[in-house]
Design a protein around this motif. Structure first.
Motif, PDB file in Angstrom:
ATOM      1  N   VAL A 162      33.898  12.003 100.754  1.00  0.00           N
ATOM      2  CA  VAL A 162      32.963  10.903 100.477  1.00  0.00           C
ATOM      3  C   VAL A 162      32.776  10.724  98.966  1.00  0.00           C
ATOM      4  O   VAL A 162      32.980  11.655  98.185  1.00  0.00           O
ATOM      5  CB  VAL A 162      31.578  11.129 101.136  1.00  0.00           C
ATOM      6  N   ILE A 163      32.396   9.492  98.607  1.00  0.00           N
ATOM      7  CA  ILE A 163      32.088   9.200  97.204  1.00  0.00           C
ATOM      8  C   ILE A 163      30.624   8.799  97.156  1.00  0.00           C
ATOM      9  O   ILE A 163      30.213   7.849  97.821  1.00  0.00           O
ATOM     10  CB  ILE A 163      32.899   7.991  96.678  1.00  0.00           C
ATOM     11  N   ALA A 164      29.834   9.549  96.372  1.00  0.00           N
ATOM     12  CA  ALA A 164      28.459   9.112  96.112  1.00  0.00           C
ATOM     13  C   ALA A 164      28.510   8.275  94.844  1.00  0.00           C
ATOM     14  O   ALA A 164      29.046   8.722  93.831  1.00  0.00           O
ATOM     15  CB  ALA A 164      27.551  10.316  95.914  1.00  0.00           C
TER      16      ALA A 164
ATOM     17  N   CYS B  47      39.736   6.944  95.565  1.00  0.00           N
ATOM     18  CA  CYS B  47      39.199   7.579  94.363  1.00  0.00           C
ATOM     19  C   CYS B  47      39.793   8.974  94.297  1.00  0.00           C
ATOM     20  O   CYS B  47      39.730   9.722  95.267  1.00  0.00           O
ATOM     21  CB  CYS B  47      37.673   7.623  94.461  1.00  0.00           C
ATOM     22  N   ARG B  48      40.395   9.285  93.151  1.00  0.00           N
ATOM     23  CA  ARG B  48      41.050  10.600  93.018  1.00  0.00           C
ATOM     24  C   ARG B  48      40.327  11.498  92.017  1.00  0.00           C
ATOM     25  O   ARG B  48      40.696  12.649  91.850  1.00  0.00           O
ATOM     26  CB  ARG B  48      42.500  10.416  92.561  1.00  0.00           C
TER      27      ARG B  48
ATOM     28  N   GLN C  21      23.541  13.401  88.507  1.00  0.00           N
ATOM     29  CA  GLN C  21      24.999  13.288  88.362  1.00  0.00           C
ATOM     30  C   GLN C  21      25.475  11.840  88.491  1.00  0.00           C
ATOM     31  O   GLN C  21      26.604  11.533  88.127  1.00  0.00           O
ATOM     32  CB  GLN C  21      25.705  14.142  89.430  1.00  0.00           C
ATOM     33  N   ILE C  22      24.623  10.998  89.068  1.00  0.00           N
ATOM     34  CA  ILE C  22      24.988   9.581  89.231  1.00  0.00           C
ATOM     35  C   ILE C  22      23.802   8.744  88.745  1.00  0.00           C
ATOM     36  O   ILE C  22      23.223   7.967  89.501  1.00  0.00           O
ATOM     37  CB  ILE C  22      25.377   9.265  90.695  1.00  0.00           C
ATOM     38  N   ALA C  23      23.481   8.947  87.479  1.00  0.00           N
ATOM     39  CA  ALA C  23      22.227   8.386  86.955  1.00  0.00           C
ATOM     40  C   ALA C  23      22.271   6.882  86.702  1.00  0.00           C
ATOM     41  O   ALA C  23      21.226   6.244  86.638  1.00  0.00           O
ATOM     42  CB  ALA C  23      21.848   9.134  85.676  1.00  0.00           C
ATOM     43  N   GLU C  24      23.447   6.285  86.522  1.00  0.00           N
ATOM     44  CA  GLU C  24      23.480   4.846  86.207  1.00  0.00           C
ATOM     45  C   GLU C  24      24.537   4.153  87.058  1.00  0.00           C
ATOM     46  O   GLU C  24      25.456   4.798  87.580  1.00  0.00           O
ATOM     47  CB  GLU C  24      23.789   4.662  84.718  1.00  0.00           C
ATOM     48  N   PRO C  25      24.417   2.808  87.216  1.00  0.00           N
ATOM     49  CA  PRO C  25      25.380   2.090  88.055  1.00  0.00           C
ATOM     50  C   PRO C  25      26.822   2.378  87.637  1.00  0.00           C
ATOM     51  O   PRO C  25      27.141   2.409  86.445  1.00  0.00           O
ATOM     52  CB  PRO C  25      25.015   0.614  87.832  1.00  0.00           C
TER      53      PRO C  25
ATOM     54  N   GLY D 128      32.901  10.520  87.580  1.00  0.00           N
ATOM     55  CA  GLY D 128      33.180   9.629  86.456  1.00  0.00           C
ATOM     56  C   GLY D 128      32.372   8.366  86.546  1.00  0.00           C
ATOM     57  O   GLY D 128      31.326   8.325  87.211  1.00  0.00           O
ATOM     58  N   LYS D 129      32.871   7.322  85.850  1.00  0.00           N
ATOM     59  CA  LYS D 129      32.189   6.033  85.872  1.00  0.00           C
ATOM     60  C   LYS D 129      33.249   4.971  86.104  1.00  0.00           C
ATOM     61  O   LYS D 129      34.336   5.030  85.515  1.00  0.00           O
ATOM     62  CB  LYS D 129      31.474   5.803  84.537  1.00  0.00           C
ATOM     63  N   THR D 130      32.948   4.009  86.978  1.00  0.00           N
ATOM     64  CA  THR D 130      33.955   3.004  87.307  1.00  0.00           C
ATOM     65  C   THR D 130      33.280   1.658  87.588  1.00  0.00           C
ATOM     66  O   THR D 130      32.070   1.606  87.807  1.00  0.00           O
ATOM     67  CB  THR D 130      34.777   3.446  88.540  1.00  0.00           C
TER      68      THR D 130
END
Ligand code: FES
Ligand SMILES: [Fe+2]
Length: 449
Positions: A70-72, A95-96, A53-57, A100-102
């Protein structure tokens, strides 16, 4: 409806392991709830998300540790960070979005801006209003004390004294996660289904071990052909108990069944529909990862406190996230093999949607019962009456496989895992800190249970 009675939290014991009863005020007392947030959720290892779910920077996923948001996020150096989603200025969330990607986390109140590793990198008015006197290096987003992954499942703890994740999971927790990890190269299908049920979170957890209720609670699903009653195997159950409250309860897969399946595959024959989903269990790799008892587990694991691995149907995880003593948010993560065809994936989603989650046939029934059980813990008289988890107590035995060190109870429908959950829950609640919990927690029983 909130309730806090000092005499409840000061009690010597809420769980009677000899009688198999539980004080039902643990489902409604506010002081107990607040203690759970500190001593169970902040202290324990909590499932946050899957690495896919968080595969890239820059990819992030928002989750909870108890009530702490928390934000992973994968930072610029490819490290998974678990940041507390609360601005150090006034506490606003930074973060709301659910995911996503930021490039950074920007606070919508006064505009402080945080890098992907939580560092405070932007402060409007830093020169003019703060006159460069703000200690930016001390005002980054707080981080989870510990973050570790097991086969792609990311966990975090807010307690720096927490033992390593694998020591925490033990073989029972690892068997649970391997029920998904060993199927193949897995990823989360986008779209976490979330819904709230007005119940205490522990009732939603203990129910996942409960193979007594389907015939009654889900009678309509059985009659509609949605549940194959034979698969429930009331008379052929297997229970595994792990340290720190982990457990697995439910249907057992027999050695004969697995041997027959291997034989079918060796002959190049097609297994039947039910056995098809078990093919991965016949591999040497899976057998090594799961051990001789784990490989036969067809029931439901819970990684303490609140992560259900539901792998009897489509591989899914469900978090039972507390929202006060009287409300629980259920988060359903559905997994698929990366190499699934689009048709197979559609079928996985369709079946998952029809079983659990907000539109599933089963959890509507369950949620009603949990809400009423929670309501029944509030009254001056009903709240005083303990509830009963004595099914099978003193009637069964734990068998031990000396080579693997694994142990399990093979029996009929029972309440061993539920009682283990509450017994462990009490140990967590009484322990002042991790060293005390490590010293005083129960080891899984041996012999008669
Ligand atoms: S609350 Fe975040 S910048 Fe003020
Ligand atoms: Fe159910």
């Amino acid at each position: 409806m909130l309730d806090s009675r000092p005499e409840v939290i000061a009690r010597d014991s809420w769980v009677d392991v000899n009688k198999g009863t539980v004080d039902r005020r643990i489902f409604s007392d506010l002081a107990i709830y607040q203690q759970e947030l500190k001593r169970i959720f902040a202290r324990g290892w909590n499932f946050i998300c899957h690495e896919t779910q968080i595969a890239e920077p820059g990819r992030f996923f928002q989750s909870y540790i108890g009530e702490d948001q928390v934000i992973a996020v994968r930072d610029r150096s490819n490290t998974v960070q678990v940041l507390l989603n609360s601005c150090p200025h006034r506490g606003n969330t930074v973060c709301r979005s659910d995911q996503g990607k930021t490039r950074s986390f920007f606070c919508s109140y006064h505009g402080w801006n945080f890098d992907l590793d939580g560092k405070l990198v932007g402060v409007p008015g830093y020169e003019d209003y703060y006159r460069e006197k703000l200690k930016k290096e001390d005002l980054g987003l707080a981080k989870a004390a510990r973050v570790q992954s097991y086969k792609g499942f990311v966990f975090a703890s807010l307690d720096p004294q927490a033992p390593d994740l694998e020591d925490y999971l033990g073989w029972v927790g690892m068997v649970g996660l391997n029920l998904i990890a060993e199927i193949g190269d897995m990823e989360v299908i986008d779209g976490i289904q979330k819904n709230r049920i007005q119940c205490n979170w522990k009732l939603a957890v203990d129910n996942l071990y409960d193979w007594y209720h389907p015939k009654v609670s889900h009678g309509s699903a059985v009659r509609a052909g949605m549940i194959n009653e034979q698969g429930l195997q009331y008379m052929n159950q297997m229970v595994m108990l792990g340290e720190y409250g982990h457990g697995i309860g439910g249907a057992a897969i027999t050695e004969e069944n697995l041997a027959k399946l291997s034989d079918t595959l060796e002959k190049g024959q097609e297994p039947d529909q039910i056995d098809k989903a078990k093919v991965w269990r016949t591999t040497e790799k899976a057998a090594n990862a799961m051990g001789p008892l784990g490989i036969r587990c067809g029931g439901h694991p819970n990684i303490f406190p609140n992560l259900w691995v539901s792998a009897a149907g489509p591989p899914q995880l469900c978090l039972r996230i507390p929202r006060g003593p009287f409300e629980t948010e259920l988060w359903w993560f559905t997994f698929a093999k990366k190499d699934q065809t689009p048709e197979e994936r559609r079928a996985t989603v369709m079946i998952a949607n029809h079983i659990f989650g907000p539109s599933g046939l089963l959890e509507q029934d369950d949620g009603e019962n949990w809400s009423h059980s929670t309501r029944g813990s509030v009254g001056a008289v009903t709240g005083e009456r303990p509830i009963d988890f004595s099914m099978g107590l003193g009637q069964d035995k734990m068998t031990h496989d000396s080579e693997s060190g694994q142990s399990c109870i093979e029996t009929v429908v029972n309440e061993h895992a539920q009682l283990w959950l509450y017994r462990s829950w009490e140990e967590w609640m009484k322990a002042e800190d991790w060293p005390a919990l490590i010293k005083n927690h129960s080891l899984p029983p041996t012999g008669k249970v």
